[in-house]
Design an enzyme around this catalytic site. Structure first.
Site, mmCIF file in Angstrom:
data_model
loop_
_atom_site.group_PDB
_atom_site.id
_atom_site.type_symbol
_atom_site.label_atom_id
_atom_site.label_comp_id
_atom_site.label_asym_id
_atom_site.label_seq_id
_atom_site.Cartn_x
_atom_site.Cartn_y
_atom_site.Cartn_z
ATOM 1 N N TRP A 23 -2.845 -4.233 -4.744
ATOM 2 C CA TRP A 23 -2.824 -5.380 -3.828
ATOM 3 C C TRP A 23 -1.963 -6.538 -4.315
ATOM 4 O O TRP A 23 -1.768 -7.501 -3.582
ATOM 5 C CB TRP A 23 -4.259 -5.889 -3.585
ATOM 6 C CG TRP A 23 -5.099 -6.039 -4.828
ATOM 7 C CD1 TRP A 23 -6.026 -5.147 -5.271
ATOM 8 C CD2 TRP A 23 -5.088 -7.104 -5.777
ATOM 9 N NE1 TRP A 23 -6.595 -5.582 -6.444
ATOM 10 C CE2 TRP A 23 -6.034 -6.790 -6.780
ATOM 11 C CE3 TRP A 23 -4.370 -8.296 -5.886
ATOM 12 C CZ2 TRP A 23 -6.276 -7.607 -7.885
ATOM 13 C CZ3 TRP A 23 -4.600 -9.116 -6.985
ATOM 14 C CH2 TRP A 23 -5.541 -8.768 -7.959
ATOM 15 N N ASN A 24 -1.461 -6.492 -5.547
ATOM 16 C CA ASN A 24 -0.861 -7.742 -6.059
ATOM 17 C C ASN A 24 0.550 -8.008 -5.548
ATOM 18 O O ASN A 24 0.936 -9.164 -5.424
ATOM 19 C CB ASN A 24 -0.955 -7.828 -7.578
ATOM 20 C CG ASN A 24 -0.208 -6.743 -8.279
ATOM 21 O OD1 ASN A 24 -0.158 -5.619 -7.796
ATOM 22 N ND2 ASN A 24 0.388 -7.054 -9.405
ATOM 23 N N PRO B 105 -1.068 1.962 0.829
ATOM 24 C CA PRO B 105 -1.221 0.670 0.148
ATOM 25 C C PRO B 105 -2.697 0.353 -0.063
ATOM 26 O O PRO B 105 -3.571 1.016 0.498
ATOM 27 C CB PRO B 105 -0.592 -0.325 1.128
ATOM 28 C CG PRO B 105 0.128 0.504 2.150
ATOM 29 C CD PRO B 105 -0.560 1.831 2.185
ATOM 30 N N GLU C 72 1.642 3.720 -13.345
ATOM 31 C CA GLU C 72 2.020 2.366 -13.793
ATOM 32 C C GLU C 72 0.741 1.539 -13.762
ATOM 33 O O GLU C 72 0.261 1.174 -12.687
ATOM 34 C CB GLU C 72 3.063 1.761 -12.845
ATOM 35 C CG GLU C 72 4.357 2.540 -12.769
ATOM 36 C CD GLU C 72 5.291 2.248 -13.932
ATOM 37 O OE1 GLU C 72 5.016 1.288 -14.674
ATOM 38 O OE2 GLU C 72 6.274 2.984 -14.092
ATOM 39 N N LEU C 73 0.183 1.243 -14.941
ATOM 40 C CA LEU C 73 -1.188 0.722 -14.993
ATOM 41 C C LEU C 73 -1.243 -0.698 -15.561
ATOM 42 O O LEU C 73 -0.236 -1.396 -15.610
ATOM 43 C CB LEU C 73 -2.056 1.698 -15.784
ATOM 44 C CG LEU C 73 -1.928 3.170 -15.332
ATOM 45 C CD1 LEU C 73 -2.780 4.071 -16.191
ATOM 46 C CD2 LEU C 73 -2.269 3.342 -13.861
ATOM 47 N N CYS D 214 1.350 -7.506 -13.166
ATOM 48 C CA CYS D 214 1.031 -6.602 -14.283
ATOM 49 C C CYS D 214 1.651 -7.108 -15.572
ATOM 50 O O CYS D 214 1.098 -6.938 -16.637
ATOM 51 C CB CYS D 214 1.480 -5.188 -13.968
ATOM 52 S SG CYS D 214 3.219 -5.084 -13.539
ATOM 53 N N GLU E 109 -7.969 -6.705 -19.650
ATOM 54 C CA GLU E 109 -7.083 -7.324 -18.667
ATOM 55 C C GLU E 109 -7.864 -8.380 -17.877
ATOM 56 O O GLU E 109 -8.992 -8.129 -17.450
ATOM 57 C CB GLU E 109 -6.536 -6.259 -17.713
ATOM 58 C CG GLU E 109 -5.477 -6.802 -16.774
ATOM 59 C CD GLU E 109 -4.822 -5.724 -15.927
ATOM 60 O OE1 GLU E 109 -3.590 -5.718 -15.828
ATOM 61 O OE2 GLU E 109 -5.552 -4.884 -15.359
HETATM 62 P P1 NDP Z 1 -6.810 -0.167 -8.344
HETATM 63 O O1 NDP Z 1 -6.651 0.829 -9.440
HETATM 64 O O2 NDP Z 1 -8.165 -0.644 -8.013
HETATM 65 O O3 NDP Z 1 -6.200 0.399 -6.977
HETATM 66 C C1 NDP Z 1 -4.863 0.871 -6.872
HETATM 67 C C2 NDP Z 1 -4.752 1.761 -5.648
HETATM 68 O O4 NDP Z 1 -5.538 2.938 -5.838
HETATM 69 C C3 NDP Z 1 -5.276 1.111 -4.371
HETATM 70 O O5 NDP Z 1 -4.483 1.521 -3.286
HETATM 71 C C4 NDP Z 1 -6.676 1.697 -4.280
HETATM 72 O O6 NDP Z 1 -7.193 1.660 -2.990
HETATM 73 C C5 NDP Z 1 -6.392 3.121 -4.719
HETATM 74 N N1 NDP Z 1 -7.581 3.874 -5.156
HETATM 75 C C6 NDP Z 1 -8.810 3.399 -5.494
HETATM 76 N N2 NDP Z 1 -9.614 4.429 -5.884
HETATM 77 C C7 NDP Z 1 -8.866 5.562 -5.784
HETATM 78 C C8 NDP Z 1 -9.102 6.946 -6.062
HETATM 79 N N3 NDP Z 1 -10.287 7.365 -6.528
HETATM 80 N N4 NDP Z 1 -8.113 7.820 -5.857
HETATM 81 C C9 NDP Z 1 -6.903 7.417 -5.410
HETATM 82 N N5 NDP Z 1 -6.607 6.125 -5.134
HETATM 83 C C10 NDP Z 1 -7.570 5.212 -5.326
HETATM 84 O O7 NDP Z 1 -5.840 -1.374 -8.722
HETATM 85 P P2 NDP Z 1 -5.741 -2.781 -8.025
HETATM 86 O O8 NDP Z 1 -5.364 -2.603 -6.585
HETATM 87 O O9 NDP Z 1 -6.972 -3.553 -8.363
HETATM 88 O O10 NDP Z 1 -4.444 -3.413 -8.738
HETATM 89 C C11 NDP Z 1 -4.510 -4.161 -9.902
HETATM 90 C C12 NDP Z 1 -4.109 -3.311 -11.088
HETATM 91 O O11 NDP Z 1 -2.798 -2.815 -10.896
HETATM 92 C C13 NDP Z 1 -4.068 -4.098 -12.376
HETATM 93 O O12 NDP Z 1 -4.694 -3.359 -13.395
HETATM 94 C C14 NDP Z 1 -2.572 -4.235 -12.657
HETATM 95 O O13 NDP Z 1 -2.278 -4.395 -14.015
HETATM 96 C C15 NDP Z 1 -2.050 -2.956 -12.093
HETATM 97 N N6 NDP Z 1 -0.626 -3.057 -11.818
HETATM 98 C C16 NDP Z 1 0.263 -2.402 -12.629
HETATM 99 C C17 NDP Z 1 1.626 -2.533 -12.420
HETATM 100 C C18 NDP Z 1 2.624 -1.820 -13.295
HETATM 101 O O14 NDP Z 1 3.791 -1.742 -12.911
HETATM 102 N N7 NDP Z 1 2.241 -1.316 -14.449
HETATM 103 C C19 NDP Z 1 2.159 -3.367 -11.335
HETATM 104 C C20 NDP Z 1 1.130 -3.995 -10.565
HETATM 105 C C21 NDP Z 1 -0.209 -3.834 -10.792
HETATM 106 P P3 NDP Z 1 -8.100 0.411 -2.539
HETATM 107 O O15 NDP Z 1 -7.451 -0.831 -3.015
HETATM 108 O O16 NDP Z 1 -8.046 0.523 -1.085
HETATM 109 O O17 NDP Z 1 -9.439 0.625 -3.163
#
Ligand code: NDP
Length: 473
Positions: free
Chosen positions: A136-137, A161, A231-232, A265, A362
């Site tokens: 979502w960011n 998304p 990418e976490l 991130c 984090e």
């Molecule tokens: P999440 O891991 O909660 O969610 C990421 C995506 O995965 C969302 O679309 C989410 O859906 C989906 N999702 C949730 N559960 C599942 C599942 N079991 N199987 C498959 N998909 C699933 O991350 P956030 O949205 O909270 O984003 C923040 C995180 O992203 C932070 O940790 C940040 O550091 C990281 N990030 C890393 C970046 C990088 O380049 N390394 C860049 C930007 C962010 P839904 O939201 O609908 O639940």
């Protein structure tokens, strides 16, 4: 269990539920995957220049909807200035790929091998369906950052998304249709179950999100034997060395940590400052933090937007309460501001210890713990004492020293005398270390190679087999 047909949308500025997100049924995600798999061979058979012409058209179609997109991103994320950077940066990145991709995928004529009568030709075969699951960011940018080079490579895209920020999806669908890409790029909406359905329907996954979800995604991909680019999260450190320009470092770190409410991130989330300059640095950082203002009254005035995801609020509140209860001091901020939505004022924390969650985990918020260290070696050791390895920053007036220190940090992108340059410079390759991710570089032209499999065509030009087997004595 029955699947929900819609999910409530929360406005991060007001905290109100002001819309509903339709949820794509699992069966429809599977059907979309089949439709994309059927459409992909014709897409991949087009000359790369024709695929890139459609990408260029996509950039124009998005540019034509810029104002409407900004309004939707504002409703989803509550922020204006970052959304402008996001939309304009995404358009620029699509245009760049439209120009660069042909050279990246060029197939050269057959080469003569060491065995002269054997020639080889290197070719590339696109993965049929690339699944994209984004957070979502930066909703638009992180949905397209991998999808665009994958399209250029000849893949089709099935993207989901985050449910938190999906208001832009109908407009992006419109832009895709206008650019002639609707058959090879399908957007679905929903939460985790929809994400799992995307994994089941895809041949490769590009996931951006948290470590916890990334692990589930990686495991699901491993079960299906499909590659996963993960990418976490991160806990990016900055090292301020004794010869740093502390005013400059404080300003760069205030922006690199607090802007976008820390919801990037590559936000800096810890600072290690050498003792001789600690007092001056902390004073300068405190001044910089205190000068930043919240956007509570007007999204276009102020620098710090709201906490976007409701789920983040308790996490940040908990980290702050834990740190303050255990002796940390907030030199600025320190408590969340609730005005319907929730804002995290820029918070400089001192007197923290390594076992506090705010130092270890984090935060994804505008909270910056500062730790005073005796010397460079201690700064490096403590910066590396983490399960993350996304990016980092080093400040020193001696560039050779800064580079020497940077080479000892366990992270994939390191800014020298600046912060978060990995967010601005998309041409240098970098990979995530440790739990911050897995897979090839998403940056740089080589990132497109993640979307093709290498296939060697090996040609015998005339010597009968088995030429490689020793003749009978
Ligand atoms: P999440 O891991 O909660 O969610 C990421 C995506 O995965 C969302 O679309 C989410 O859906 C989906 N999702 C949730 N559960 C599942 C599942 N079991 N199987 C498959 N998909 C699933 O991350 P956030 O949205 O909270 O984003 C923040 C995180 O992203 C932070 O940790 C940040 O550091 C990281 N990030 C890393 C970046 C990088 O380049 N390394 C860049 C930007 C962010 P839904 O939201 O609908 O639940």
């Amino acid at each position: 269990m029955t699947e929900p047909t819609s999910l409530p949308l929360r406005n991060p500025r007001t905290g109100a539920h002001d819309g509903d997100l339709p949820v794509t049924a699992t069966a429809d995600v599977a059907a979309a995957g089949q439709q994309l798999r059927a459409a992909q061979p014709a897409w991949a058979a087009l000359p790369v220049e024709q695929r890139c012409a459609r990408l260029a058209a996509l950039a124009e179609a998005i540019a034509a909807r810029r104002e409407a997109l900004l309004e939707l991103l504002l409703a989803d994320t509550g922020r204006w200035h970052e959304s402008v950077i996001e939309v304009d940066g995404t358009i620029a990145a699509i245009r760049r790929w439209a120009q660069q991709a042909p050279a990246c995928l060029e197939e050269k004529p057959p080469q003569v091998e060491a065995i002269g009568f054997i020639h080889s030709q290197q070719t590339w075969v696109a993965y049929p369906v690339v699944g994209v699951i984004s957070p979502w960011n930066f909703p638009l940018m992180l949905t397209l950052i991998d999808a665009v080079p994958a399209l250029a490579a000849g893949c089709s895209i099935l993207a989901k998304p985050s449910e938190v920020t999906s208001r832009f999806v109908p407009l992006l669908r419109e832009a895709l249709a206008e650019a002639g890409l609707a058959e090879v790029f399908v957007l679905v909406t929903g939460a985790g179950a929809t994400g799992q359905a995307v994994i089941e329907a895809s041949d490769q996954i590009c996931f951006t999100g948290s470590v916890a979800t990334g692990r589930k995604v990686g495991e699901a991909c491993a079960r299906r034997f499909i590659p996963a680019s993960l990418e976490l999260g991160g806990k990016d450190p900055a090292l301020v060395l004794s010869d740093a320009n502390v005013e400059h470092a404080a300003r760069a770190l205030a922006w690199g940590s607090f802007v976008n409410g820390g919801q990037s991130c590559m936000s800096i989330e810890r600072v290690y400052v050498e003792a001789p300059v600690a007092e001056r640095f902390i004073a300068a950082l405190t001044r910089e933090a205190a000068a930043l203002t919240l956007t509570c009254d007007d999204p276009k005035a102020g620098q710090i937007g709201p906490v976007i995801a409701a789920s983040q609020v308790e996490l940040v509140r908990g980290q702050l309460a834990d740190a303050l209860a255990r002796g940390a001091r907030a030199l600025t901020g320190g408590a969340l501001v609730e005005r319907g939505g929730v804002w995290c004022p820029p918070t400089v924390l001192v007197d923290v210890s390594d076992d506090m969650a705010v130092v270890r985990d984090e935060s994804f918020a505008s909270v910056l713990p500062v730790i005073v260290v005796a010397d460079e070696a201690e700064a490096i050791a403590r910066a590396n004492a983490t399960e993350f390895g996304l990016s980092a920053a080093v400040f020193s007036s001696d560039q050779q020293r800064a580079l020497r220190v940077a080479r000892q940090l366990q992270a994939g992108g390191i800014s020298i005398n600046d912060a978060c340059l990995t967010g601005m410079v998309q041409t240098a390759e970098k990979q995530s270390f440790k739990l911050s991710g897995m897979g090839g570089s998403r940056m740089g032209t080589a990132s497109i190679r993640r979307f093709v499999r290498a296939r060697a065509l090996l040609i015998n030009n005339g010597t009968a087999s088995p030429w490689w087997f020793p003749p009978a004595a």
